[in-house]
Design an enzyme around this catalytic site. Sequence first.
Site, PDB file in Angstrom:
ATOM      1  N   LYS A 197       1.851  -4.540   6.488  1.00 53.93           N
ATOM      2  CA  LYS A 197       1.770  -4.216   5.201  1.00 53.93           C
ATOM      3  C   LYS A 197       4.036  -3.687   5.030  1.00 53.93           C
ATOM      4  CE  LYS A 197      -1.599  -4.275   3.221  1.00 53.93           C
ATOM      5  NZ  LYS A 197      -1.949  -6.354   2.283  1.00 53.93           N
ATOM      6  N   TYR A 225      -2.114  -1.392  10.332  1.00 59.31           N
ATOM      7  CA  TYR A 225      -1.996  -1.726   9.459  1.00 59.31           C
ATOM      8  C   TYR A 225      -0.805  -1.666   8.515  1.00 59.31           C
ATOM      9  CZ  TYR A 225      -3.945  -1.755   4.347  1.00 59.31           C
ATOM     10  OH  TYR A 225      -3.890  -2.004   2.987  1.00 59.31           O
ATOM     11  N   SER A 243       0.548  -1.202   0.314  1.00 60.86           N
ATOM     12  CA  SER A 243       0.038  -0.096  -0.076  1.00 60.86           C
ATOM     13  C   SER A 243       0.683   0.924  -0.102  1.00 60.86           C
ATOM     14  CB  SER A 243      -0.968  -0.014   1.047  1.00 60.86           C
ATOM     15  OG  SER A 243      -1.190   1.430   1.603  1.00 60.86           O
TER      16      SER A 243
HETATM   17  P1  NAD Z   1     -11.279  -7.482   1.396  1.00 60.03           P
HETATM   18  O1  NAD Z   1     -11.178  -6.991   2.366  1.00 60.03           O
HETATM   19  O2  NAD Z   1     -12.331  -7.107  -0.199  1.00 60.03           O
HETATM   20  O3  NAD Z   1      -9.767  -8.560   0.494  1.00 60.03           O
HETATM   21  C1  NAD Z   1      -9.120  -9.726   0.902  1.00 60.03           C
HETATM   22  C2  NAD Z   1      -9.360 -11.080   1.621  1.00 60.03           C
HETATM   23  O4  NAD Z   1      -8.489 -11.727   2.111  1.00 60.03           O
HETATM   24  C3  NAD Z   1     -11.603 -10.810   2.007  1.00 60.03           C
HETATM   25  O5  NAD Z   1     -11.895 -11.759   0.627  1.00 60.03           O
HETATM   26  C4  NAD Z   1     -10.905 -11.616   2.952  1.00 60.03           C
HETATM   27  O6  NAD Z   1     -12.075 -12.480   3.536  1.00 60.03           O
HETATM   28  C5  NAD Z   1      -9.447 -12.304   2.791  1.00 60.03           C
HETATM   29  N1  NAD Z   1      -8.896 -13.181   4.252  1.00 60.03           N
HETATM   30  C6  NAD Z   1      -8.952 -12.159   5.393  1.00 60.03           C
HETATM   31  N2  NAD Z   1      -8.022 -12.901   5.740  1.00 60.03           N
HETATM   32  C7  NAD Z   1      -7.955 -13.906   5.610  1.00 60.03           C
HETATM   33  C8  NAD Z   1      -7.319 -15.551   6.290  1.00 60.03           C
HETATM   34  N3  NAD Z   1      -6.583 -15.161   7.658  1.00 60.03           N
HETATM   35  N4  NAD Z   1      -7.463 -16.479   5.426  1.00 60.03           N
HETATM   36  C9  NAD Z   1      -8.072 -16.307   4.860  1.00 60.03           C
HETATM   37  N5  NAD Z   1      -8.464 -15.372   3.830  1.00 60.03           N
HETATM   38  C10 NAD Z   1      -8.174 -13.924   4.636  1.00 60.03           C
HETATM   39  O7  NAD Z   1      -9.385  -6.493   0.483  1.00 60.03           O
HETATM   40  P2  NAD Z   1      -9.214  -5.672  -1.019  1.00 60.03           P
HETATM   41  O8  NAD Z   1      -9.188  -4.107  -0.547  1.00 60.03           O
HETATM   42  O9  NAD Z   1      -9.174  -6.487  -2.018  1.00 60.03           O
HETATM   43  O10 NAD Z   1      -7.304  -6.094  -0.848  1.00 60.03           O
HETATM   44  C11 NAD Z   1      -6.780  -6.616  -0.777  1.00 60.03           C
HETATM   45  C12 NAD Z   1      -5.363  -6.617  -0.394  1.00 60.03           C
HETATM   46  O11 NAD Z   1      -5.025  -5.439  -0.527  1.00 60.03           O
HETATM   47  C13 NAD Z   1      -5.065  -6.552   1.260  1.00 60.03           C
HETATM   48  O12 NAD Z   1      -3.657  -7.090   1.380  1.00 60.03           O
HETATM   49  C14 NAD Z   1      -5.302  -4.804   1.503  1.00 60.03           C
HETATM   50  O13 NAD Z   1      -5.009  -4.767   2.677  1.00 60.03           O
HETATM   51  C15 NAD Z   1      -5.013  -4.651   0.478  1.00 60.03           C
HETATM   52  N6  NAD Z   1      -4.356  -3.233   0.019  1.00 60.03           N
HETATM   53  C16 NAD Z   1      -5.412  -2.751  -0.466  1.00 60.03           C
HETATM   54  C17 NAD Z   1      -6.383  -1.449  -0.496  1.00 60.03           C
HETATM   55  C18 NAD Z   1      -7.076  -0.908  -0.699  1.00 60.03           C
HETATM   56  O14 NAD Z   1      -7.629   0.436  -1.155  1.00 60.03           O
HETATM   57  N7  NAD Z   1      -9.132  -1.602  -1.116  1.00 60.03           N
HETATM   58  C19 NAD Z   1      -5.518  -0.553  -0.602  1.00 60.03           C
HETATM   59  C20 NAD Z   1      -3.945  -0.646   0.116  1.00 60.03           C
HETATM   60  C21 NAD Z   1      -3.503  -2.016  -0.450  1.00 60.03           C
HETATM   61  C1  UD1 Z   2      -7.257   4.506   3.549  1.00 60.70           C
HETATM   62  C2  UD1 Z   2      -6.426   4.436   4.610  1.00 60.70           C
HETATM   63  C3  UD1 Z   2      -5.303   3.512   4.135  1.00 60.70           C
HETATM   64  C4  UD1 Z   2      -6.218   2.768   2.831  1.00 60.70           C
HETATM   65  C5  UD1 Z   2      -7.621   3.293   2.226  1.00 60.70           C
HETATM   66  C6  UD1 Z   2      -7.711   2.284   1.179  1.00 60.70           C
HETATM   67  C7  UD1 Z   2      -6.791   6.501   6.175  1.00 60.70           C
HETATM   68  C8  UD1 Z   2      -6.147   7.180   6.829  1.00 60.70           C
HETATM   69  N1  UD1 Z   2      -6.259   5.588   4.971  1.00 60.70           N
HETATM   70  O1  UD1 Z   2      -7.401   6.047   2.296  1.00 60.70           O
HETATM   71  O2  UD1 Z   2      -4.475   3.943   4.351  1.00 60.70           O
HETATM   72  O3  UD1 Z   2      -4.678   1.992   2.064  1.00 60.70           O
HETATM   73  O4  UD1 Z   2      -8.686   3.856   3.147  1.00 60.70           O
HETATM   74  O5  UD1 Z   2      -8.492   0.860   2.352  1.00 60.70           O
HETATM   75  O6  UD1 Z   2      -8.027   5.509   7.134  1.00 60.70           O
HETATM   76  N2  UD1 Z   2     -13.312  11.285   2.773  1.00 60.70           N
HETATM   77  C9  UD1 Z   2     -14.560  11.805   2.664  1.00 60.70           C
HETATM   78  N3  UD1 Z   2     -15.782  12.442   3.744  1.00 60.70           N
HETATM   79  C10 UD1 Z   2     -15.721  10.091   3.570  1.00 60.70           C
HETATM   80  C11 UD1 Z   2     -14.545   9.153   3.123  1.00 60.70           C
HETATM   81  C12 UD1 Z   2     -13.630   9.680   3.044  1.00 60.70           C
HETATM   82  O7  UD1 Z   2     -14.097  13.006   2.824  1.00 60.70           O
HETATM   83  O8  UD1 Z   2     -16.698   9.744   4.468  1.00 60.70           O
HETATM   84  C13 UD1 Z   2     -12.115  12.166   1.748  1.00 60.70           C
HETATM   85  C14 UD1 Z   2     -10.566  11.495   3.086  1.00 60.70           C
HETATM   86  O9  UD1 Z   2     -10.659  12.306   3.848  1.00 60.70           O
HETATM   87  C15 UD1 Z   2      -9.690  11.545   2.575  1.00 60.70           C
HETATM   88  C16 UD1 Z   2     -10.408  10.769   0.910  1.00 60.70           C
HETATM   89  O10 UD1 Z   2     -12.169  11.400   0.948  1.00 60.70           O
HETATM   90  O11 UD1 Z   2      -8.987  12.862   1.860  1.00 60.70           O
HETATM   91  C17 UD1 Z   2     -10.257   9.838   0.748  1.00 60.70           C
HETATM   92  O12 UD1 Z   2     -10.019   8.392   1.758  1.00 60.70           O
HETATM   93  P1  UD1 Z   2     -10.849   6.794   2.036  1.00 60.70           P
HETATM   94  O13 UD1 Z   2     -11.929   6.241   0.837  1.00 60.70           O
HETATM   95  O14 UD1 Z   2     -10.679   6.372   3.464  1.00 60.70           O
HETATM   96  O15 UD1 Z   2      -9.537   6.811   1.686  1.00 60.70           O
HETATM   97  P2  UD1 Z   2      -7.191   7.148   2.150  1.00 60.70           P
HETATM   98  O16 UD1 Z   2      -7.734   7.915   3.641  1.00 60.70           O
HETATM   99  O17 UD1 Z   2      -6.897   8.049   1.521  1.00 60.70           O
END
Ligand code: NAD
Ligand code: UD1
Length: 339
Positions: free
Chosen positions: A153, A149, A124
């Site tokens: 990572k 979190y 991330s």
């Molecule tokens: P998500 O929660 O939709 O997917 C993660 C999946 O992992 C889920 O289906 C959950 O059931 C499964 N899981 C969790 N713990 C487990 C375990 N112990 N055994 C087996 N399965 C397990 O999340 P996502 O948004 O698809 O994210 C996927 C990956 O990308 C995560 O590692 C997350 O931290 C990373 N990531 C996501 C974002 C984002 O904004 N969505 C940003 C940066 C990194």
């Molecule tokens: C958040 C996490 C980041 C993670 C990402 C994806 C935090 C501090 N950071 O990122 O580590 O990788 O989610 O899961 O939680 N906002 C609003 N109203 C809302 C929600 C968000 O104004 O109801 C604004 C936030 O202040 C930010 C932007 O929208 O400026 C994006 O927010 P969000 O979607 O939560 O993502 P991040 O905060 O960038």
Amino acid sequence: MKILVTGGAGFIGSHTCVELLEAGHDIVVVDNLVNSSRKAIEAVQGITGRKFPFYEYDLLDKAACKEIFEQNTIDAVIHFAGLKAVGESVEKPLLYYRNNLGSTLNLLELMRDYSVNSIVFSSSATVYGAEASIPYVESMPRGKATSPYGASKQMIEQMLEDQVVAEAGFSAVLLRYFNPIGAHESGEIGEDPNGIPNNLLPYVAQVASGKLEQIGVFGNDYPTRDGTGVRDYIHVTDLARGHVVALEKKAAQPGVHLYNLGAGRGYSVLEVVDAFSTAVGRKLPYKIMPRRAGDLPEYYADPVKAKNELGWQSEYDIGRMCADTWRWQQKHPNGFEEE
Ligand code: NAD
Ligand code: UD1
């Protein structure tokens, strides 16, 4: 290649499964469904017309997961499984360390025991820390983590780097995602958060569908162009394709391969609200609220390394990201629940 996709029922995992299958790869999925639904697996099979093995196992249960490696000849792993709610990780750090680190340790030990030498890991942008200058470039060091979190990572990145040193022939691709949003163009898979969404896009989508009353904009006094937070939003399908390319180009190359997966430009909260309003065809209501603790004013990726080395760049703009999110929201107002 035959790819083991951990967390393949989740938001990014399910979209990546579609792209892997459509690129001609075979997949095996493991997910304990703690934050997802079996319906996502069925939807992936529906979209692609392909079946694949699905194991509803917890990666913390190493004995159970051994079966997956016994029953399938895996060429590479894409490791999405993990818990990802930043706020929850502050309240329950031990849960986050146990789940995210423990799962990864089990997985890496199984990979070692079964001679699987390639992993692509979901990292991330948060690993750059609060002090990093923008845009974030891969050559910058990891910064001070702002949550358990984020620390998990960083620690997993370190574990993979150490494993590359220790195991000859081991390849670790670390993909640092920015803000993945959008949904598959079919509207059959998408982001399905539990309860009231923490993240901006799912919240906006639920205001658009009438489930929530109005968007709360967290602060309009940041030093950004309109005072609201700026993020690098990237379509989940672009992100998914980035995994396919990274795997095809780097899985067989020993070493650490680090890439930002972002669009390389930021949008403010108000710009996102506008783009979503355009997708829906009416102005969505919002209210300015206080800043959310821990938020940074602005960050986005330098996407040049992925472009130069992988030939990958994001294609879909914010309008398309909002239109696809809206299609998913309309087709599945309660996510995977109601079906
Ligand atoms: P998500 O929660 O939709 O997917 C993660 C999946 O992992 C889920 O289906 C959950 O059931 C499964 N899981 C969790 N713990 C487990 C375990 N112990 N055994 C087996 N399965 C397990 O999340 P996502 O948004 O698809 O994210 C996927 C990956 O990308 C995560 O590692 C997350 O931290 C990373 N990531 C996501 C974002 C984002 O904004 N969505 C940003 C940066 C990194
Ligand atoms: C958040 C996490 C980041 C993670 C990402 C994806 C935090 C501090 N950071 O990122 O580590 O990788 O989610 O899961 O939680 N906002 C609003 N109203 C809302 C929600 C968000 O104004 O109801 C604004 C936030 O202040 C930010 C932007 O929208 O400026 C994006 O927010 P969000 O979607 O939560 O993502 P991040 O905060 O960038």
